[in-house]
Write an enzyme that holds these catalytic residues in place. Structure first.
Site, PDB file in Angstrom:
ATOM      1  CG  HIS A 115       3.093  -3.189   6.414  1.00 15.97           C
ATOM      2  ND1 HIS A 115       4.182  -2.768   7.142  1.00 15.97           N
ATOM      3  CD2 HIS A 115       2.566  -2.066   5.858  1.00 15.97           C
ATOM      4  CE1 HIS A 115       4.290  -1.447   7.053  1.00 15.97           C
ATOM      5  NE2 HIS A 115       3.329  -0.998   6.272  1.00 15.97           N
ATOM      6  CG  HIS A 154      -0.274   0.262   2.547  1.00 13.96           C
ATOM      7  ND1 HIS A 154      -0.989   0.545   3.695  1.00 13.96           N
ATOM      8  CD2 HIS A 154       1.024   0.255   2.926  1.00 13.96           C
ATOM      9  CE1 HIS A 154      -0.164   0.713   4.705  1.00 13.96           C
ATOM     10  NE2 HIS A 154       1.071   0.540   4.271  1.00 13.96           N
ATOM     11  CG  HIS A 198       5.422   0.735   2.335  1.00 12.61           C
ATOM     12  ND1 HIS A 198       4.808   1.926   2.007  1.00 12.61           N
ATOM     13  CD2 HIS A 198       4.918   0.391   3.543  1.00 12.61           C
ATOM     14  CE1 HIS A 198       3.996   2.292   2.975  1.00 12.61           C
ATOM     15  NE2 HIS A 198       4.039   1.371   3.918  1.00 12.61           N
ATOM     16  CG  ASP A 249      -2.452 -13.375   1.273  1.00 12.12           C
ATOM     17  OD1 ASP A 249      -1.594 -12.641   1.792  1.00 12.12           O
ATOM     18  OD2 ASP A 249      -2.283 -14.584   1.041  1.00 12.12           O
ATOM     19  CG  HIS A 250       0.677 -12.638  -1.601  1.00 16.22           C
ATOM     20  ND1 HIS A 250       0.307 -13.240  -0.415  1.00 16.22           N
ATOM     21  CD2 HIS A 250       2.021 -12.772  -1.685  1.00 16.22           C
ATOM     22  CE1 HIS A 250       1.380 -13.732   0.172  1.00 16.22           C
ATOM     23  NE2 HIS A 250       2.437 -13.461  -0.575  1.00 16.22           N
ATOM     24  CB  CYS A 301       3.421   5.936   4.799  1.00 11.82           C
ATOM     25  SG  CYS A 301       3.978   5.140   6.296  1.00 11.82           S
ATOM     26  CD  GLU A 333       1.327  -0.237   8.983  1.00 15.61           C
ATOM     27  OE1 GLU A 333       0.471   0.324   8.280  1.00 15.61           O
ATOM     28  OE2 GLU A 333       2.211   0.387   9.595  1.00 15.61           O
TER      29      GLU A 333
END
Lengths: 134, 139
Positions: free
Chosen positions: B41, B14, B39, B79-80, B33, B127
């Site tokens: 998490h 994100h 980037h 996810d991913h 950010c 996070e």
């Protein structure tokens, strides 16, 4: 909508649990090893939770950088690598983790915008923790 | 009342960006950010339901069912993925940890209501191990 934002910090500090209100024997009976004369230390984890509306412009309850700044100034710099018994807050107050938690709550509540601080949790070890929300 | 929590993990990318602001203001408020390449998490999602144990099964809810709801409603979508670019609820909402917690609640609540019994009590998103946000359905 109300959401909550939490952040964990660590402070390493020493303390000795002892009160002049009790005799030497009573102190030992009450506090056990924690009453050893030269103190001992912990890696405390301090979890700070703030509550509030999610700002529509930022998507945030509080900017992490702002929270970090406040916690570093008031908590980390003051207590990390210190002897809690020597801090004025504990001049007449035993530095149990209950009392530490309450003092941290009070310091942070005054520094954060009104109504923001939801809870402070202090973990003294992996197996015990204390929380204060008022 | 018993509170039951199921934990799940997902990995996603994100960035934080408010299109109404200048680049300078975005960088000032969001710092790293706001890097436009994004980037990622490893998020941990904790879903807490509240209810009374069933007198026959002793369950507040069947954890297998809760696992399948979390997978279907949240993990399959997030996810991913790149949250800003691939997840509809973040097309116009910044995917901060706070907003991710609210979005997870909105995805999960209909299935919990439909099942009857236990109610959704809390959604918490980590996070990193040090940073989390929570939503409890409060207006």
């Amino acid at each position: 909508m109300i959401a909550y934002f939490g952040r964990r910090y660590t402070i390493s500090a020493s303390h000795r649990l002892h009160t002049d209100e009790l005799s030497a024997e009573e102190n030992r009976a009450t506090y056990g090893k924690c009453n050893n004369p030269h103190g001992h230390g912990h890696n405390y984890a301090v979890e700070v939770v703030v509550a509030g509306e999610v700002d529509p412009e930022t998507g945030m309850v509080i900017n992490l950088a702002t929270l970090d700044e406040i916690v570093h100034a008031l908590v980390i710099e003051r207590f990390d690598h210190s002897n809690l018994n020597l801090d004025p807050l504990f001049a007449n107050r035993v530095p149990t983790t209950e009392n530490l938690t309450r003092q941290l709550y009070s310091l942070l509540k005054d520094a954060l915008p009104a109504g923001k601080l939801e809870r402070v949790r202090v973990e003294e070890t992996e197996n015990n923790f204390f929380e204060c929300n008022a | 009342m018993i509170f039951l929590t199921r934990r799940a993990t997902f990995s996603a990318s994100h960035y934080y960006w408010n299109p109404a602001w200048t680049e300078e203001k975005n960088m000032q408020v969001f710092g790293r950010c706001a890097n436009r390449n994004g980037h990622g998490h490893n998020y941990t999602l904790e879903v807490t339901l509240a209810g009374e144990p069933d007198p026959i099964t002793g369950f507040v809810v069947d954890l297998k069912w809760l696992k399948s709801v979390i997978e279907r409603e949240v993990l399959d979508a997030w996810d991913h993925r790149h949250l800003n670019l691939e997840v509809p609820e973040f097309a116009a909402t910044i995917p901060t940890t706070e907003n991710i917690a609210i979005a997870a609640w909105k995805r999960l609540e209909p299935s919990v209501i439909e099942a009857g019994g236990a109610r959704l009590s809390r959604v918490r998103i980590y996070e990193t191990p040090e940073i989390f946000a929570e939503f409890r359905g409060e207006a």
